[in-house]
Design a protein around this motif. Structure first.
Motif: not given
Length: 379
Positions: A73-75, A137-138, A183-184, A189-191
Protein backbone atom coordinates in the motif's frame (compact mmCIF):
# COMPACT_ATOMS: atom_id res chain seq x y z
CA UNK A 1 9.39 27.24 11.71
CA UNK A 2 5.88 27.13 13.16
CA UNK A 3 4.82 23.55 13.72
CA UNK A 4 1.63 22.21 15.24
CA UNK A 5 3.27 20.45 18.17
CA UNK A 6 0.14 18.68 19.37
CA UNK A 7 -0.16 17.11 15.93
CA UNK A 8 3.50 16.13 15.92
CA UNK A 9 3.16 14.61 19.37
CA UNK A 10 0.32 12.41 18.17
CA UNK A 11 2.36 11.38 15.20
CA UNK A 12 5.65 10.73 16.98
CA UNK A 13 6.68 7.10 16.94
CA UNK A 14 8.33 6.43 20.27
CA UNK A 15 11.61 4.59 20.09
CA UNK A 16 10.10 1.89 22.29
CA UNK A 17 7.50 1.24 19.60
CA UNK A 18 9.98 0.53 16.84
CA UNK A 19 10.23 -3.14 17.71
CA UNK A 20 6.53 -3.76 17.23
CA UNK A 21 6.46 -1.62 14.13
CA UNK A 22 9.16 -3.65 12.38
CA UNK A 23 8.57 -7.08 13.87
CA UNK A 24 7.91 -8.71 10.51
CA UNK A 25 11.03 -7.50 8.75
CA UNK A 26 14.71 -8.35 8.61
CA UNK A 27 17.85 -6.35 7.97
CA UNK A 28 19.44 -5.20 4.77
CA UNK A 29 21.65 -8.25 4.63
CA UNK A 30 18.68 -10.05 3.08
CA UNK A 31 19.72 -11.80 -0.12
CA UNK A 32 17.16 -11.52 -2.89
CA UNK A 33 16.95 -14.31 -5.47
CA UNK A 34 17.89 -13.23 -8.98
CA UNK A 35 14.29 -13.55 -10.15
CA UNK A 36 13.09 -11.07 -7.53
CA UNK A 37 15.59 -8.49 -8.75
CA UNK A 38 14.54 -8.70 -12.39
CA UNK A 39 11.47 -6.49 -12.03
CA UNK A 40 9.60 -4.70 -14.81
CA UNK A 41 10.42 -1.33 -13.25
CA UNK A 42 14.17 -1.54 -13.77
CA UNK A 43 15.39 1.32 -15.95
CA UNK A 44 12.52 3.69 -15.15
CA UNK A 45 13.50 7.37 -15.35
CA UNK A 46 13.28 8.82 -11.86
CA UNK A 47 15.43 11.92 -12.48
CA UNK A 48 12.48 14.16 -11.54
CA UNK A 49 12.77 12.99 -7.91
CA UNK A 50 15.37 15.04 -5.99
CA UNK A 51 17.64 12.53 -4.25
CA UNK A 52 19.02 12.76 -0.73
CA UNK A 53 22.43 13.56 -2.17
CA UNK A 54 20.96 16.32 -4.33
CA UNK A 55 19.17 18.08 -1.48
CA UNK A 56 22.05 17.61 0.96
CA UNK A 57 20.62 15.13 3.45
CA UNK A 58 22.50 14.29 6.60
CA UNK A 59 23.73 10.69 6.79
CA UNK A 60 21.45 8.38 8.81
CA UNK A 61 22.28 8.21 12.52
CA UNK A 62 21.97 4.42 12.54
CA UNK A 63 22.13 1.67 9.90
CA UNK A 64 18.91 1.44 7.89
CA UNK A 65 17.26 -1.79 6.79
CA UNK A 66 15.44 -3.13 3.75
CA UNK A 67 12.10 -4.80 4.47
CA UNK A 68 11.58 -8.48 3.78
CA UNK A 69 7.82 -7.90 3.60
CA UNK A 70 6.20 -7.18 0.21
CA UNK A 71 4.93 -3.61 -0.18
CA UNK A 72 1.12 -3.62 -0.30
CA UNK A 73 0.00 0.00 0.00
CA UNK A 74 0.78 3.70 -0.13
CA UNK A 75 0.03 5.86 2.92
CA UNK A 76 -0.45 9.58 2.25
CA UNK A 77 0.29 12.18 4.96
CA UNK A 78 0.22 15.90 5.49
CA UNK A 79 3.18 17.35 7.36
CA UNK A 80 1.35 19.72 9.72
CA UNK A 81 3.77 22.42 8.50
CA UNK A 82 2.65 25.92 7.40
CA UNK A 83 0.84 26.34 4.07
CA UNK A 84 3.60 28.47 2.59
CA UNK A 85 3.24 30.41 -0.66
CA UNK A 86 6.90 29.92 -1.56
CA UNK A 87 6.66 27.26 -4.26
CA UNK A 88 10.35 27.29 -5.21
CA UNK A 89 12.81 24.42 -5.38
CA UNK A 90 14.83 26.18 -2.67
CA UNK A 91 11.81 25.99 -0.34
CA UNK A 92 11.36 22.29 -1.18
CA UNK A 93 14.97 21.61 -0.23
CA UNK A 94 14.59 23.62 2.98
CA UNK A 95 11.47 21.58 3.72
CA UNK A 96 13.34 18.28 3.31
CA UNK A 97 16.12 19.48 5.60
CA UNK A 98 13.72 20.83 8.24
CA UNK A 99 11.80 17.57 8.19
CA UNK A 100 14.95 15.45 8.55
CA UNK A 101 16.16 17.63 11.43
CA UNK A 102 12.78 17.31 13.16
CA UNK A 103 12.66 13.54 12.73
CA UNK A 104 16.27 12.91 13.75
CA UNK A 105 16.77 15.54 16.45
CA UNK A 106 13.20 15.90 17.71
CA UNK A 107 11.84 12.37 17.36
CA UNK A 108 15.12 10.50 17.77
CA UNK A 109 14.71 8.57 14.53
CA UNK A 110 17.60 7.27 12.43
CA UNK A 111 16.62 9.37 9.42
CA UNK A 112 13.65 11.07 7.76
CA UNK A 113 10.58 9.00 8.60
CA UNK A 114 8.81 8.91 5.22
CA UNK A 115 10.06 7.55 1.90
CA UNK A 116 9.14 10.59 -0.22
CA UNK A 117 8.17 14.23 0.26
CA UNK A 118 6.06 16.48 -2.00
CA UNK A 119 6.35 20.25 -1.64
CA UNK A 120 3.51 22.72 -2.18
CA UNK A 121 5.32 23.79 -5.35
CA UNK A 122 5.14 20.23 -6.66
CA UNK A 123 8.76 19.19 -6.14
CA UNK A 124 9.23 15.53 -5.19
CA UNK A 125 12.14 14.63 -2.92
CA UNK A 126 13.56 11.41 -1.53
CA UNK A 127 12.97 11.14 2.22
CA UNK A 128 14.57 8.17 3.92
CA UNK A 129 17.98 7.32 2.46
CA UNK A 130 17.77 4.41 0.04
CA UNK A 131 14.10 4.92 -0.87
CA UNK A 132 14.87 6.08 -4.41
CA UNK A 133 17.20 3.15 -5.06
CA UNK A 134 14.56 0.72 -3.79
CA UNK A 135 11.88 2.40 -5.93
CA UNK A 136 14.11 1.97 -8.96
CA UNK A 137 14.55 -1.72 -8.16
CA UNK A 138 10.87 -2.18 -7.27
CA UNK A 139 11.48 -5.21 -5.09
CA UNK A 140 11.45 -4.23 -1.40
CA UNK A 141 11.17 -0.92 0.41
CA UNK A 142 13.25 0.69 3.10
CA UNK A 143 11.90 0.14 6.61
CA UNK A 144 10.58 3.56 7.54
CA UNK A 145 9.10 5.39 10.53
CA UNK A 146 5.97 7.07 9.13
CA UNK A 147 3.26 4.74 10.49
CA UNK A 148 3.73 2.16 13.26
CA UNK A 149 2.79 -1.33 12.10
CA UNK A 150 3.01 -0.36 8.42
CA UNK A 151 6.65 0.71 8.21
CA UNK A 152 7.79 -2.45 6.49
CA UNK A 153 4.98 -2.74 3.94
CA UNK A 154 3.67 0.76 3.15
CA UNK A 155 5.34 3.53 1.15
CA UNK A 156 4.92 6.78 3.10
CA UNK A 157 4.49 10.09 1.28
CA UNK A 158 4.55 13.35 3.26
CA UNK A 159 2.94 16.40 1.66
CA UNK A 160 3.98 19.89 2.72
CA UNK A 161 1.22 21.79 4.49
CA UNK A 162 -1.73 21.33 6.82
CA UNK A 163 -5.01 20.23 5.25
CA UNK A 164 -7.65 20.00 7.95
CA UNK A 165 -9.68 22.81 6.34
CA UNK A 166 -7.67 23.69 3.21
CA UNK A 167 -6.94 21.52 0.19
CA UNK A 168 -3.46 21.16 -1.33
CA UNK A 169 -2.44 23.33 -4.30
CA UNK A 170 -2.78 21.84 -7.78
CA UNK A 171 0.98 21.52 -8.29
CA UNK A 172 1.23 19.31 -5.20
CA UNK A 173 -1.71 17.15 -6.27
CA UNK A 174 -0.32 16.72 -9.79
CA UNK A 175 3.07 15.62 -8.46
CA UNK A 176 1.46 13.34 -5.90
CA UNK A 177 -0.46 11.61 -8.71
CA UNK A 178 2.77 11.19 -10.71
CA UNK A 179 4.58 9.77 -7.68
CA UNK A 180 1.74 7.38 -6.79
CA UNK A 181 1.57 6.15 -10.40
CA UNK A 182 5.32 5.48 -10.36
CA UNK A 183 5.17 3.67 -7.01
CA UNK A 184 2.25 1.55 -8.22
CA UNK A 185 4.09 0.57 -11.39
CA UNK A 186 7.34 -0.24 -9.61
CA UNK A 187 5.83 -2.20 -6.73
CA UNK A 188 2.89 -3.76 -8.55
CA UNK A 189 0.25 -1.79 -6.65
CA UNK A 190 -3.04 -0.29 -7.80
CA UNK A 191 -4.94 2.94 -7.20
CA UNK A 192 -7.14 1.16 -4.66
CA UNK A 193 -4.02 0.56 -2.53
CA UNK A 194 -3.77 4.27 -1.58
CA UNK A 195 -4.78 5.10 2.01
CA UNK A 196 -4.51 7.98 4.47
CA UNK A 197 -2.42 8.00 7.63
CA UNK A 198 -5.44 8.05 9.93
CA UNK A 199 -6.71 4.81 8.40
CA UNK A 200 -3.89 3.11 10.32
CA UNK A 201 -3.07 5.55 13.13
CA UNK A 202 -4.82 7.81 15.64
CA UNK A 203 -3.99 11.20 14.13
CA UNK A 204 -5.54 14.17 12.32
CA UNK A 205 -3.23 13.43 9.38
CA UNK A 206 -3.75 13.69 6.38
CA UNK A 207 -6.38 16.28 7.27
CA UNK A 208 -10.12 16.07 6.63
CA UNK A 209 -10.11 18.42 3.62
CA UNK A 210 -7.25 16.53 1.91
CA UNK A 211 -8.87 13.17 2.67
CA UNK A 212 -11.99 14.20 0.76
CA UNK A 213 -9.71 14.51 -2.29
CA UNK A 214 -8.57 10.88 -2.06
CA UNK A 215 -11.28 9.38 -4.32
CA UNK A 216 -10.24 11.94 -6.96
CA UNK A 217 -6.55 11.17 -6.34
CA UNK A 218 -7.21 7.46 -6.78
CA UNK A 219 -9.28 8.05 -9.93
CA UNK A 220 -6.43 10.00 -11.51
CA UNK A 221 -3.90 7.28 -10.63
CA UNK A 222 -6.34 4.64 -11.91
CA UNK A 223 -6.64 6.47 -15.24
CA UNK A 224 -2.86 6.92 -15.60
CA UNK A 225 -2.26 3.24 -14.89
CA UNK A 226 -4.90 2.24 -17.45
CA UNK A 227 -6.43 -0.23 -15.01
CA UNK A 228 -9.50 -2.18 -16.14
CA UNK A 229 -12.44 -1.56 -13.82
CA UNK A 230 -13.04 -5.32 -13.76
CA UNK A 231 -9.65 -5.71 -12.06
CA UNK A 232 -10.67 -3.50 -9.13
CA UNK A 233 -12.10 -5.45 -6.19
CA UNK A 234 -15.65 -4.60 -5.22
CA UNK A 235 -14.19 -3.42 -1.91
CA UNK A 236 -10.60 -2.90 -0.75
CA UNK A 237 -10.85 -2.87 3.04
CA UNK A 238 -8.10 -1.50 5.30
CA UNK A 239 -6.09 -4.56 6.37
CA UNK A 240 -5.81 -3.63 10.03
CA UNK A 241 -3.75 -6.01 12.16
CA UNK A 242 -2.47 -6.28 15.71
CA UNK A 243 0.40 -3.85 15.16
CA UNK A 244 -1.79 -0.83 14.41
CA UNK A 245 -4.14 1.42 16.37
CA UNK A 246 -6.54 3.71 14.56
CA UNK A 247 -10.13 5.00 14.51
CA UNK A 248 -11.03 2.05 12.26
CA UNK A 249 -9.78 -0.33 14.97
CA UNK A 250 -12.27 1.33 17.32
CA UNK A 251 -15.02 0.76 14.75
CA UNK A 252 -14.08 -2.93 14.70
CA UNK A 253 -14.23 -2.96 18.51
CA UNK A 254 -17.72 -1.42 18.50
CA UNK A 255 -18.80 -4.15 16.08
CA UNK A 256 -17.15 -6.94 18.06
CA UNK A 257 -18.90 -5.67 21.18
CA UNK A 258 -22.16 -5.64 19.20
CA UNK A 259 -21.47 -9.28 18.29
CA UNK A 260 -21.12 -10.17 21.96
CA UNK A 261 -17.40 -9.92 22.64
CA UNK A 262 -16.01 -8.22 25.73
CA UNK A 263 -13.47 -5.85 24.23
CA UNK A 264 -12.40 -2.30 25.08
CA UNK A 265 -13.64 0.34 22.65
CA UNK A 266 -10.54 2.52 22.60
CA UNK A 267 -8.84 2.05 19.18
CA UNK A 268 -5.98 0.03 20.72
CA UNK A 269 -5.53 -3.38 19.09
CA UNK A 270 -4.93 -5.17 22.39
CA UNK A 271 -4.88 -8.86 23.34
CA UNK A 272 -8.65 -8.99 23.93
CA UNK A 273 -9.29 -7.53 20.47
CA UNK A 274 -6.85 -9.98 18.87
CA UNK A 275 -8.62 -12.90 20.57
CA UNK A 276 -12.07 -11.62 19.57
CA UNK A 277 -11.08 -11.14 15.90
CA UNK A 278 -9.58 -14.61 15.73
CA UNK A 279 -12.59 -16.19 17.43
CA UNK A 280 -14.94 -14.38 15.02
CA UNK A 281 -12.90 -15.71 12.11
CA UNK A 282 -13.02 -19.24 13.47
CA UNK A 283 -16.77 -19.16 14.14
CA UNK A 284 -17.51 -17.82 10.67
CA UNK A 285 -15.38 -20.29 8.75
CA UNK A 286 -12.79 -17.63 7.87
CA UNK A 287 -9.09 -18.56 7.93
CA UNK A 288 -7.83 -17.53 11.36
CA UNK A 289 -5.08 -14.97 10.86
CA UNK A 290 -2.05 -15.26 13.15
CA UNK A 291 -1.87 -11.45 13.41
CA UNK A 292 -5.67 -11.02 13.73
CA UNK A 293 -5.71 -9.16 10.41
CA UNK A 294 -9.14 -7.78 9.56
CA UNK A 295 -9.33 -9.52 6.20
CA UNK A 296 -12.08 -8.68 3.69
CA UNK A 297 -14.12 -11.72 4.80
CA UNK A 298 -13.73 -10.63 8.41
CA UNK A 299 -15.02 -7.12 7.74
CA UNK A 300 -17.86 -8.29 5.52
CA UNK A 301 -19.24 -10.72 8.09
CA UNK A 302 -18.75 -8.28 10.97
CA UNK A 303 -20.60 -5.24 9.58
CA UNK A 304 -24.43 -5.21 9.84
CA UNK A 305 -26.52 -3.34 7.29
CA UNK A 306 -28.15 -0.33 8.89
CA UNK A 307 -31.41 1.34 7.89
CA UNK A 308 -32.96 4.59 9.09
CA UNK A 309 -34.42 2.94 12.19
CA UNK A 310 -31.09 1.49 13.33
CA UNK A 311 -29.69 2.10 16.80
CA UNK A 312 -27.06 0.80 19.18
CA UNK A 313 -23.37 0.04 18.94
CA UNK A 314 -23.12 -0.19 15.12
CA UNK A 315 -24.65 3.30 14.80
CA UNK A 316 -22.27 4.57 17.48
CA UNK A 317 -19.40 3.12 15.44
CA UNK A 318 -20.52 5.02 12.32
CA UNK A 319 -20.99 8.25 14.27
CA UNK A 320 -17.62 7.94 16.00
CA UNK A 321 -15.58 7.62 12.82
CA UNK A 322 -17.62 10.18 10.86
CA UNK A 323 -16.93 12.72 13.60
CA UNK A 324 -13.21 11.86 13.62
CA UNK A 325 -13.02 12.23 9.84
CA UNK A 326 -14.38 15.73 9.58
CA UNK A 327 -18.14 15.54 10.13
CA UNK A 328 -18.12 17.68 13.27
CA UNK A 329 -21.92 17.90 13.42
CA UNK A 330 -22.18 14.14 14.05
CA UNK A 331 -22.05 13.06 17.68
CA UNK A 332 -22.11 9.58 19.18
CA UNK A 333 -25.70 9.00 20.29
CA UNK A 334 -26.35 5.46 19.12
CA UNK A 335 -29.45 6.73 17.29
CA UNK A 336 -29.49 7.11 13.51
CA UNK A 337 -30.35 10.81 13.63
CA UNK A 338 -30.58 13.46 10.91
CA UNK A 339 -26.95 14.71 11.10
CA UNK A 340 -25.72 11.13 10.83
CA UNK A 341 -27.90 10.39 7.82
CA UNK A 342 -26.79 13.58 6.05
CA UNK A 343 -23.13 12.77 6.71
CA UNK A 344 -23.55 9.22 5.41
CA UNK A 345 -25.22 10.55 2.26
CA UNK A 346 -22.40 13.04 1.73
CA UNK A 347 -19.76 10.35 2.15
CA UNK A 348 -21.66 8.08 -0.24
CA UNK A 349 -21.62 10.85 -2.83
CA UNK A 350 -17.86 11.39 -2.44
CA UNK A 351 -17.26 7.67 -3.09
CA UNK A 352 -19.72 7.28 -5.97
CA UNK A 353 -22.24 5.25 -3.99
CA UNK A 354 -26.03 5.76 -4.09
CA UNK A 355 -26.85 8.60 -1.70
CA UNK A 356 -29.61 6.66 0.08
CA UNK A 357 -28.36 7.01 3.65
CA UNK A 358 -28.42 3.24 4.18
CA UNK A 359 -25.21 1.79 5.59
CA UNK A 360 -24.70 -1.28 3.41
CA UNK A 361 -21.46 -3.24 3.10
CA UNK A 362 -19.88 -0.89 0.54
CA UNK A 363 -20.81 2.17 2.59
CA UNK A 364 -19.22 0.55 5.63
CA UNK A 365 -16.07 -0.01 3.58
CA UNK A 366 -15.89 3.66 2.59
CA UNK A 367 -16.64 4.79 6.16
CA UNK A 368 -13.76 2.80 7.68
CA UNK A 369 -11.25 4.05 5.11
CA UNK A 370 -11.52 1.45 2.39
CA UNK A 371 -11.99 1.85 -1.34
CA UNK A 372 -15.06 0.79 -3.36
CA UNK A 373 -15.15 -0.02 -7.06
CA UNK A 374 -17.93 2.53 -7.65
CA UNK A 375 -15.57 5.36 -6.74
CA UNK A 376 -13.67 4.77 -9.99
CA UNK A 377 -16.84 5.26 -12.06
CA UNK A 378 -17.70 8.49 -10.30
CA UNK A 379 -16.62 11.88 -11.64
Amino acid sequence: MHVNHSELDRRTLLRAGLGAATVAVVGSELAFPAAAQATPGTGTDLDWIISCDEWGARPPADPLSVSATPTNKIIVHHMAFPNVTDYSEAQAIKLAKDCQDLHMDGNGWSDTGQHFTVSRGGYVLEGRTGSLERLQAGDRQMISAHCPGENGRAIGIENEGTYVTETPPQALLDSLVKLCVTICRQYGLQAHDIFGHWDFRNTQCPGAAFYRQFPMLRRRVFAELGTDLADVPARRWPDLWRFVSSPAVQVAQYLLAYRGYTVPVNSVFDAATVAAVQDWQYRNGIPVDVDATLTPQTWETLVPELGEDASGLPVSAVQFILNIKGYAEVTVTGEYDYPTRKAVQDLQGVHGLPRNGKVDVSTWCAIVGGVVRQSFRHH
